[in-house]
Design a protein around this motif. Structure first.
Motif, short mmCIF file in Angstrom:
data_model
loop_
_atom_site.label_atom_id
_atom_site.label_comp_id
_atom_site.label_asym_id
_atom_site.label_seq_id
_atom_site.Cartn_x
_atom_site.Cartn_y
_atom_site.Cartn_z
N TYR A 1 21.11 85.27 57.07
CA TYR A 1 20.52 84.11 55.95
C TYR A 1 20.72 82.71 56.78
O TYR A 1 21.96 82.80 57.26
CB TYR A 1 21.40 84.44 54.76
CG TYR A 1 20.67 85.39 53.98
CD1 TYR A 1 19.34 85.15 53.07
CD2 TYR A 1 21.62 86.72 53.52
CE1 TYR A 1 18.82 86.35 52.49
CE2 TYR A 1 20.92 87.48 52.96
CZ TYR A 1 19.74 87.23 52.23
OH TYR A 1 19.14 88.17 51.50
N TRP B 1 20.00 78.70 55.69
CA TRP B 1 19.37 77.29 54.63
C TRP B 1 18.35 76.72 55.46
O TRP B 1 18.37 76.25 56.45
CB TRP B 1 20.35 76.62 54.26
CG TRP B 1 21.18 77.30 53.17
CD1 TRP B 1 22.18 77.73 53.32
CD2 TRP B 1 21.03 77.11 51.67
NE1 TRP B 1 22.81 78.24 52.21
CE2 TRP B 1 22.15 77.92 51.35
CE3 TRP B 1 19.97 77.06 50.80
CZ2 TRP B 1 22.34 78.23 49.80
CZ3 TRP B 1 20.09 77.09 49.46
CH2 TRP B 1 21.25 77.80 49.19
N GLU C 1 17.47 79.16 50.82
CA GLU C 1 18.06 80.26 51.48
C GLU C 1 16.97 81.25 51.84
O GLU C 1 16.24 81.97 51.14
CB GLU C 1 19.20 80.80 50.95
CG GLU C 1 20.02 81.69 51.80
CD GLU C 1 21.26 82.15 51.25
OE1 GLU C 1 22.17 82.69 51.72
OE2 GLU C 1 21.31 82.46 49.96
N LYS D 1 24.78 69.39 53.36
CA LYS D 1 24.85 70.60 54.12
C LYS D 1 25.51 70.44 55.22
O LYS D 1 25.84 69.09 55.87
CB LYS D 1 23.34 70.79 54.54
CG LYS D 1 22.55 71.20 53.30
CD LYS D 1 22.91 72.64 52.60
CE LYS D 1 22.00 72.83 51.52
NZ LYS D 1 22.51 74.32 50.93
N CYS E 1 27.05 72.35 59.16
CA CYS E 1 26.49 73.32 60.38
C CYS E 1 25.12 73.21 60.52
O CYS E 1 24.31 74.16 60.39
CB CYS E 1 27.17 74.89 60.01
SG CYS E 1 28.94 74.82 59.71
N SER F 1 20.28 75.28 58.30
CA SER F 1 21.97 75.07 58.11
C SER F 1 22.37 76.53 58.08
O SER F 1 21.80 77.38 57.22
CB SER F 1 22.26 74.51 56.74
OG SER F 1 23.64 74.52 56.40
N ALA F 2 23.52 77.00 58.97
CA ALA F 2 24.16 78.05 58.83
C ALA F 2 25.66 77.82 58.09
O ALA F 2 25.87 76.97 57.35
CB ALA F 2 24.49 78.25 60.43
N SER F 3 26.03 79.11 57.97
CA SER F 3 26.96 79.40 56.93
C SER F 3 28.36 78.73 57.59
O SER F 3 29.36 78.25 56.58
CB SER F 3 27.59 80.85 56.41
OG SER F 3 27.71 81.59 57.97
N ASP F 4 28.54 78.82 59.00
CA ASP F 4 29.49 78.11 59.78
C ASP F 4 29.53 77.66 61.07
O ASP F 4 28.30 78.16 61.44
CB ASP F 4 30.93 79.42 59.60
CG ASP F 4 30.60 80.76 60.18
OD1 ASP F 4 29.51 80.66 61.05
OD2 ASP F 4 31.05 81.56 59.78
N GLN G 1 28.17 80.71 63.38
CA GLN G 1 26.85 81.36 63.07
C GLN G 1 25.78 80.31 63.65
O GLN G 1 24.90 80.60 64.29
CB GLN G 1 26.68 81.47 61.54
CG GLN G 1 27.29 82.88 60.95
CD GLN G 1 26.67 84.07 61.44
OE1 GLN G 1 25.43 83.93 61.61
NE2 GLN G 1 27.59 85.09 61.74
N ARG G 2 26.25 78.97 63.70
CA ARG G 2 25.52 78.00 64.14
C ARG G 2 25.34 78.10 65.70
O ARG G 2 24.27 78.20 66.40
CB ARG G 2 25.78 76.46 63.74
CG ARG G 2 25.02 75.48 64.42
CD ARG G 2 25.48 74.00 63.79
NE ARG G 2 26.58 73.74 64.16
CZ ARG G 2 27.16 72.67 64.28
NH1 ARG G 2 26.53 71.83 63.48
NH2 ARG G 2 28.48 72.26 64.69
#
Length: 615
Positions: A217, A219, A230, A272, A274, A288-291, A294-295
């Motif tokens: 996932y 964004w 998402e 937003k 990351c 946009s990643a979760s952290d 992940q980015r």
């Protein structure tokens, strides 16, 4: 590994599954069904007559894999277009055929059918490019480590080493059925739930076989309304696809990746964090990643996908597999080089020890030789003294013999002169003998040439003799045939001679008849002339009788009795009657003569016709 090789590996399992008797051959009816299904799943137009045309000389017999390969390459694989079919459908078809015969799981921890199919596909992807297909232990370990990484557990290397230590695995490698049996036993996945293992197998399957570099996932900022939504993203070497959810049913977009794309990290904004963006030639996608981790993973994965596309590679794991194979080959080469180096060092050590032993032996031999030399030196001195004494005696004897030798030398000089003369004569004789030998060699060569020519003439004479014999046989046949024809001609001539004799007899009879007829004709002519003479006489008499005697007429006396007749005139009717009777008599006589002549001519013509018809 190209698409054709991947398809051939799956089709090989389907072909061997149809070989029930394990003879390496499959009946043509089963191959028709297999070819029909391959046409369907590969999206190729059906050609039912091609198989019959290809195997028209073997209508009833089975077909080997080597016999099926030309048809498979020409009518199926050469027509395959990448992107026009789903590779997973082909694998499912081949798995259905081969699993029905070969996959018989036993034990408590049996894998679901879907997981077994995915493991089979992974095995085909990682197997070696040789038949029968096997996977080496290094690739098995790599695959199991991928499963454990997906499940976040440690791999049980002890159990794996125990399974690899089996003799069949060490010699040949893992077969797909041995690999599935190992996974079904559950020793390597002890304590792990089936659902977790299934999810790990699916993730690794999608990563390796499905060429999914990363998915998850993110964004995404909209292009029109500029709102954040998402989405579930799936990254492959040439595309980045996003869906509404992880079920991947509703695809919302597809981003094509090429060498003009790039990834940039963005600062946090609009609430937003990351953030990063993917730039193409036409659009810029903000994500946009979760952290931060992940980015970093997503940016690295997208850069990897762009690099693969630029390098013209369709799969990351195909490239990694080739690199692992090259590393194994390099390790194998280094291992072989190391073994060769160790063997060389061992050989050098043995050579050094051998030389040390030889050196000790040489030292011992040198000591013994030194002692022997001393003894020899002593013995040589004694011998030298004895020899010197003997030489003095011999010198005296030599002085005495010198005088006698000079006298003998004069004699020897004369003898030597005679010998030199003899040698010159012998050399001249040798030269003459060599010339005679050369002449003899040349004569022998000429003789060999004559013999070769004679052999060739004999061969030609033999061929001519064979031709003469054949001509003689033909001549004998011709003589026999001529004798038979001569016999037939002789018989025909005898029959014709008999016929000629009969014709001659008939001709003689005809001639005799003709002679008689001629005599009759001559007699008749004679009688006719006599009759004519008589008729003339009687006509004269009639004329006399018809002439009237007048009243004053006197009969003349003396010579003739008719001198007193008067000559009738034309007006006299009696005279006209007599002339008419004379004319009739003349016509009757001429008719008889002409009739007699015609009859004689007819007889002559019949006789002549008979003579002509006899031959």
């Amino acid at each position: 590994m190209d698409l054709r090789s991947e398809l051939l590996k799956s089709i090989w399992y389907a072909f061997t599954a149809l070989d029930v008797e394990k003879s390496g051959k499959v009946s043509k009816s089963q191959l028709k069904v297999l070819s029909h299904n391959l046409y369907t799943v590969l999206g190729i137009p059906h050609d039912p007559a091609a198989l019959e045309e290809h195997f028209r000389d073997d209508d009833d017999g089975p077909v080997s894999s080597q016999g099926y390969m030309p048809y498979l390459n020409k009518y199926i694989l050469d027509k395959v277009v990448e992107g026009m079919f789903v590779k997973e459908n082909v694998d499912e078809l081949c798995w259905t055929l081969t699993a029905k015969k070969n996959y018989r799981p036993q034990g408590k921890n049996i894998l679901p059918e879907k997981d077994a199919f995915r493991l089979w596909c992974l095995f085909i992807f990682l197997s070696e490019d040789r038949y029968p297909l096997v996977m080496i232990p290094d690739e098995v370990e790599y695959l199991l480590k991928k499963f454990c990484m997906a499940m976040s557990v440690e791999l049980n290397l002890v159990e794996l080493e125990d399974f690899i230590s089996q003799e069949s695995v060490q010699q040949n490698g893992f077969t797909v059925w041995a690999f599935l049996e190992m996974m079904n036993l559950g020793k390597l996945t002890r304590g792990i739930a089936k659902e977790t293992l299934s999810m790990a197998i699916e993730e690794v399957y999608r990563e390796i076989v499905g060429d999914v570099l990363k998915e998850g996932y993110l964004w995404k900022k909209g292009q029109l309304r500029r709102n954040w939504t998402e989405r579930w993203f799936t990254l492959r070497p040439s595309t980045l696809v996003y869906f509404t959810s992880e079920e991947r049913k509703d695809r919302k977009g597809n981003i094509q990746l090429d060498g003009n794309c790039c990834v940039e990290v963005l600062p946090d904004r609009d609430g937003k964090r990351c953030m990063f963006c993917l730039k193409t030639l036409t659009k810029t996608y903000e994500l946009s990643a979760s952290d931060t981790k992940q980015r970093q993973e997503w940016t690295t994965a997208i850069q990897t996908a762009i690099r693969l596309h630029v390098e013209g590679k369709n799969s990351l794991h195909k490239d990694l597999k080739l690199k692992r194979r090259e590393q194994r080959e390099q390790r194998e080469k280094r291992r072989e080089a190391k073994e060769q180096e160790l063997q060389r060092l061992r050989a050098l050590q043995e050579e050094r020890e051998r030389k040390m032993a030889e050196l000790e032996l040489l030292k011992e031999a040198q000591r013994q030789a030194q002692a022997l030399l001393e003894q020899d030196e002593l013995r040589r001195r004694q011998q030298h003294e004895q020899l010197q004494q003997a030489l003095e005696i011999q010198l005296k004897e030599a002085e005495e013999a010198r005088a006698s030798m000079q006298a003998e030398m004069a004699l020897k000089e004369a003898e030597a002169e005679r010998q030199r003369t003899r040698i010159r004569e012998l050399e001249a004789m040798q030269q003459r003998l060599e010339e005679a030998l050369q002449q003899e060699i040349k004569a022998r060569q000429d003789e060999e040439a004559f013999r070769y020519a004679q052999a060739r003439l004999l061969a030609e004479e033999e061929e001519k003799m064979k031709a003469l014999m054949s001509l003689r046989e033909e001549q004998e046949e011709y003589i026999q045939r001529a004798q038979r024809e001569k016999q037939e001609l002789r018989q025909e001539m005898e029959s014709k001679s008999r016929a000629l004799e009969e014709a001659q007899i008939q001709l003689e009879e005809v001639r005799a008849n003709r002679h008689r007829v001629d005599q009759d004709v001559v007699a008749a002519q004679r009688k006719l002339r006599q009759a004519s003479t008589n008729v003339k006489h009687w006509n004269v008499q009639m004329n006399r009788l018809m002439h009237p005697i007048g009243p004053g007429d006197k009969r003349s006396s003396g010579g003739g009795s008719f001198s007193s007749f008067r000559i009738p005139t034309q007006k006299d009717p009696g005279l006209r009657l007599r002339q008419k009777a004379d004319d009739q008599n003349e016509e009757s006589k001429e008719n008889m003569e002409s009739r007699g002549g015609c009859e004689s001519d007819k007889r002559l013509s019949q006789t002549s016709n008979g003579d002509m018809e006899i031959p």
